[in-house]
Scaffold this active site. Structure first.
Site, mmCIF file in Angstrom:
data_model
loop_
_atom_site.group_PDB
_atom_site.id
_atom_site.type_symbol
_atom_site.label_atom_id
_atom_site.label_comp_id
_atom_site.label_asym_id
_atom_site.label_seq_id
_atom_site.Cartn_x
_atom_site.Cartn_y
_atom_site.Cartn_z
ATOM 1 C CG ASN A 1 42.363 -19.028 -10.199
ATOM 2 O OD1 ASN A 1 42.271 -20.201 -9.858
ATOM 3 N ND2 ASN A 1 41.379 -18.164 -10.015
ATOM 4 C CB CYS B 1 40.004 -18.469 -5.941
ATOM 5 S SG CYS B 1 40.041 -16.758 -5.371
ATOM 6 C CD GLU C 1 38.456 -19.885 -9.563
ATOM 7 O OE1 GLU C 1 38.077 -18.758 -9.912
ATOM 8 O OE2 GLU C 1 39.248 -20.072 -8.631
#
Length: 919
Positions: free
Chosen positions: A550, A552, A554
């Site tokens: 995604n 970021c 994670e």
């Protein structure tokens, strides 16, 4: 002897704010005059003719000017007090102590002379008794603070005709100036802001001016009025009024309004609290209760569950993600954090993806887009008998869409584009964030990430060739991973050698890898993420493929053209679950059990903007429970982050969180039913995240995986429970950046090391002085906390390393991010990763980076079994603005080291250790 301004400017853009609020150009000549007068006052009239004094004054003037102009930002303006502060510091650091003393005394005399008439005039319009009461209430019960300096600074800033709102702001600013000398003034500042907020909210609800101290507020009565008005304004779901409000209001804990630091409360005030026409009328405990009630709407005993959820949020034991906090209990409850999409190789799919991105971003979703299927530059287009311009022009449009939809001004719109390393356009993809070249083929505002298969890293380590393909000729590579990918990839290489593939290019794998790392260092992008670990360890292998992470890095969920993956995030505050003796496992279990229930509720309550997201979320029900405050927990335990003990703590704390989270989801499955696609998953086979490490090891076929398999809990019993009960959620854990919600809770973000021990933090709510309170506590205990220490911390950019009087054990414990070997961060992340079914946002910090260092670090991360990495943060000798509070700014000629900044800031900035987009 005072430094006022007018006359010849040195730099026309720099302006000086005088005490009467007028503005005039900066003039260094005034500094020379003031310094000369100071020497005259001490050394007599003969000083004026002294060549020594003339030389000293010229040198000091240059130092002051250089320091001041360094402070100037995009719209440079200096206050006259800042200038005088620098003159005073220059004299002190130059060893001219008698002159400095005379200068200080003169300033104080002039300040008193100005203060008397100003205070007398202002006193006629100010209820000073209430000011004293409010400040006394603000300092009550807080160690090492007092009302006197706040009142004195407030009094200094009074002027005739000051309004009530301006007076409230003056008190806040007065306390704020004291934070770097004593971190506990952050709580004082927050309480003064709270008083302002109370007045704003009560006045709005009453329709006439209302003021109330903390102890005077009738919170239950206020909550009823607030809820009625919010529903009337169509900001809150009317269903909330159907709760038993007597039970709800009885559970509110008003004293928790006093637990905020200034950064946390200001962040809530600016961006989270409900408002009408800019007027906030939602107080902190009303905010938490509104979120909790919204999450309990579908519960059978919803009052009990709402109170349970409220307790978790308002205590800071756990915090839901920003979209959940924004929208829970509202008329548009879009509560999910992250959305992952795959873009197919046709115009309808490409342009539908832009629309989907806009709709998802509108309500605060962070986006991860898989662009690998789109054919590359030079590929044949059958419909027009022409040649493709490749994926890059389409990425430019995606970039502009993210800029245009900025989530209603609450947060910057943000997206990340992923591309696999074998794509023919990968080299152009690497250049997307450069500031040179054809701007039509640049994406200055969008994040990018490499989706790297294991086969590529094997070629890098063997110094072998690597072949780039267009996906229209090699379509199945997109869905293959592990051994199957490697075998099919080699078949395509052989086909290319036979002339059966038209668009391909062969490069040296090492050279491409070096270029990937070079661009990562120079621009902050594309990030390095690993395709095979994400898929080989995915519990949902039977239901699809993980094509990207995604925004970021994670989240690792399956996507396809028919399913948009959705993840619902929240984070445990690890600091609230440790004592000096270790991890409080009983409390952690209670917190995790409630948190998993809250996150599961999000899925059913959620407002879905596109059908593909709804279909995917209801079918698989993924959640992402993470943690924050890891570094704070280490401080509490007295452990340096660069130590085997810290790595072990990362392992054990994540093991417990993983065990409790899986257990809670399994218990929910027994209560509410399994998620739809459970059968065939790794869960259904009794394969838990710790077990999936063996699958990755088998696919690596050698010694390229160096991981720890140790455990301490009864995992066999949990495997059996999961087989019998099933799981409510296909995925349960992910460690997000927590950039904003950690500010709310007053802890360090996510799993990040301490960036600096004293720095100015910038986000959408402004600039905030941040001091490490754990360090201050330990320095106080050893009698080392004083203004000289503050000055030294600023001079050395928040580092203790070069401050001689600080003991070695404290230097090790409070080492900052760039002072530790980044392999310690990878080791800790590797130990966590074995317990996590998704991934973690892992920033890597490298001091004095080189190609060799980066190559070793990222290959080390691959060998340690990491699924993803996030930002690379490096240092360079460039200057940063330092705080200019009197007597505590950094040394005049310091050249601080700061993170390398991307030339054009993205939604997630590399020059700020925070990502505002995910949480």
């Amino acid at each position: 002897m005072s430094v006022e301004t007018t006359s010849r400017p040195v730099r026309a853009a720099v302006q000086v704010i005088r005490r009467d609020a007028t503005v005039s150009p900066f003039d260094a000549n005034k500094i020379s005059v003031a310094l000369t007068k100071a020497f005259l006052a001490v050394e007599g009239d003969g000083a004026a003719a002294s060549s020594r004094v003339h030389h000293v004054v010229a040198e000091l003037t240059t130092q002051v000017e250089t320091s001041l102009l360094r402070y100037a930002g995009p719209e440079p303006a200096l206050h006259v007090e800042q200038i005088q502060d620098q003159v005073e510091l220059a004299l002190m650091r130059g060893g001219h102590h008698k002159v400095a003393r005379a200068y200080v005394l003169y300033r104080e005399e002039r300040a008193k002379a100005r203060e008397k008439p100003a205070v007398q005039d202002a006193a006629e319009h100010v209820d000073w008794a209430r000011v004293e009461h409010v400040v006394a209430e603000a300092v009550a019960g807080i160690d090492d603070v007092s009302a006197e300096p706040v009142l004195a600074e407030t009094r200094r800033n009074l002027y005739d005709g000051i309004t009530a709102e301006e007076l409230a702001t003056a008190q806040i600013l007065a306390a704020r100036t004291l934070v770097e000398r004593e971190p506990n003034y952050s709580y004082v500042t927050a309480r003064l802001l709270l008083d302002k907020l109370r007045g704003e909210a009560l006045t709005y609800l009453a329709g006439e001016p209302r003021l109330a101290g903390h102890d005077e507020l009738n919170y239950p009565g206020y909550f009823r009025d607030y809820l009625a008005r919010a529903i009337e304004l169509e900001l809150v779901d009317p269903e909330l009024a159907k709760f038993n409000l007597k039970k709800i209001t009885a559970a509110i804990r008003p004293e928790r309004d006093l637990d905020f630091g200034f950064l946390g409360l200001q962040t809530l005030y600016d961006r989270y609290f409900l408002h009408h026409d800019g007027t906030r009328f939602e107080l902190p405990q009303a905010f938490f209760m509104r979120v909790a009630m919204g999450l309990a709407l579908r519960e059978q005993d919803r009052e009990r569950r709402a109170i349970e959820f409220y307790e978790l949020l308002s205590s800071f034991d756990f915090m839901a993600s920003t979209p959940t906090l924004f929208n829970s209990g509202t008329t548009r409850p879009q509560l999910s954090s992250c959305f992952l999409t795959t873009v197919d190789d046709e115009l309808d799919s490409i342009f539908q993806s832009y629309k989907n991105n806009a709709l998802l971003a509108k309500y605060s979703g962070g986006l991860g887009n898989d662009w690998t299927p789109v054919r590359g530059l030079g590929a044949h287009i059958k419909g027009t008998n022409g040649k493709s311009q490749g994926v890059v022009p389409f990425l430019k449009i995606a970039n502009d869409t993210a800029v245009a939809v900025n989530q209603g001004g609450k947060r910057k719109g943000a997206a990340c584009a992923y591309l696999e390393t074998w794509h023919i356009d990968v080299e152009e993809f690497l250049d997307l964030r450069k500031n040179t070249g054809d701007d039509r083929r640049r994406t200055h505002d969008m994040n990018t990430a490499n989706w790297v298969p294991d086969e590529f890293l094997r070629r890098v380590e063997a110094d072998a060739p690597w072949t780039l393909f267009s996906p229209d000729e090699t379509p199945d590579l997109h869905d293959l991973y592990g051994t199957a990918f490697a075998e099919r990839y080699r078949e395509y290489e052989a086909a290319a050698d036979r002339g059966e593939i038209k668009v391909f290019r062969r490069v040296r794998a090492v050279e491409l890898w070096r270029r990937m790392l070079t661009m990562l260092f120079e621009t902050g992008h594309p990030w390095i993420t690993f395709k095979d670990p994400c898929n080989l360890r995915s519990p949902q292998q039977h239901a699809g493929v993980v094509h990207s992470s995604n925004l970021c890095t994670e989240i690792t969920l399956n996507t396809s053209t028919g399913e948009v993956a959705v993840c619902n995030l929240g984070s445990v505050n690890l600091l609230r679950h440790v004592t000096p003796d270790g991890l409080d496992t009983a409390k952690l279990e209670r917190t995790v059990r409630t948190a998993v229930r809250m996150l599961d509720n999000v899925i059913d309550i959620n407002f879905y903007t596109i059908p593909e997201a709804r279909r995917s979320n209801l079918r698989h029900r993924p959640i992402g429970l993470g943690l924050m405050g890891f570094q704070d927990a280490l401080f509490e335990l007295g452990l340096p982050v660069a130590s085997p003990e810290a790595v072990e703590f990362a392992d054990r704390s994540m093991e417990h969180l993983s065990y409790y989270a899986i257990s809670a989801s399994s218990d929910l499955a027994a209560e509410r039913g399994r998620y739809e696609s459970f059968d065939g998953s790794l869960w259904s086979q009794g394969i838990l995240p710790i077990d999936s490490l063996r699958l990755l090891a088998a696919a690596r076929q050698g010694d390229s995986l160096d991981v720890d398999y140790s455990s301490t809990m009864d995992w066999d019993a949990l495997r059996e429970r999961v087989r019998i009960n099933g799981m409510r959620n296909s995925n349960v854990m992910a460690i997000a950046p927590t950039a904003t919600i950690s500010n709310i809770c007053g802890v360090g973000q996510s799993i990040e090391p301490q960036f600096q021990n004293l720095y100015v933090k910038s986000n959408m709510s402004g600039d905030f002085t941040v001091v490490n309170p754990h360090l201050v506590r330990d320095l106080k205990a050893r009698g080392l906390w004083d203004e000289a220490m503050v000055s030294d911390l600023k001079y050395f950019d928040g580092s203790l390393g070069q401050i001689d009087r600080v003991p070695g054990d404290l230097k090790r414990r409070y080492a900052t991010a760039f002072e530790i070997d980044p392999k310690w961060l990878v080791d800790a992340a590797s130990r966590r990763q074995k317990w996590i079914d998704q991934a973690q946002s892992l920033n890597l910090y490298v001091d004095a980076p080189s190609g060799r260092k980066l190559d070793e670090l990222y290959r080390y991360a691959w060998h340690k079994g990491l699924k993803t990495t996030y930002y690379l943060r490096a240092r360079a000798a460039t200057s940063v603005e330092k705080s200019t509070l009197r007597g505590t700014d950094g040394k005049l000629n310091a050249v601080p080291a700061v993170p390398v900044a991307a030339p054009e800031p993205a939604a997630c900035r590399i020059d700020d250790p925070d990502c505002e987009a995910c949480q």
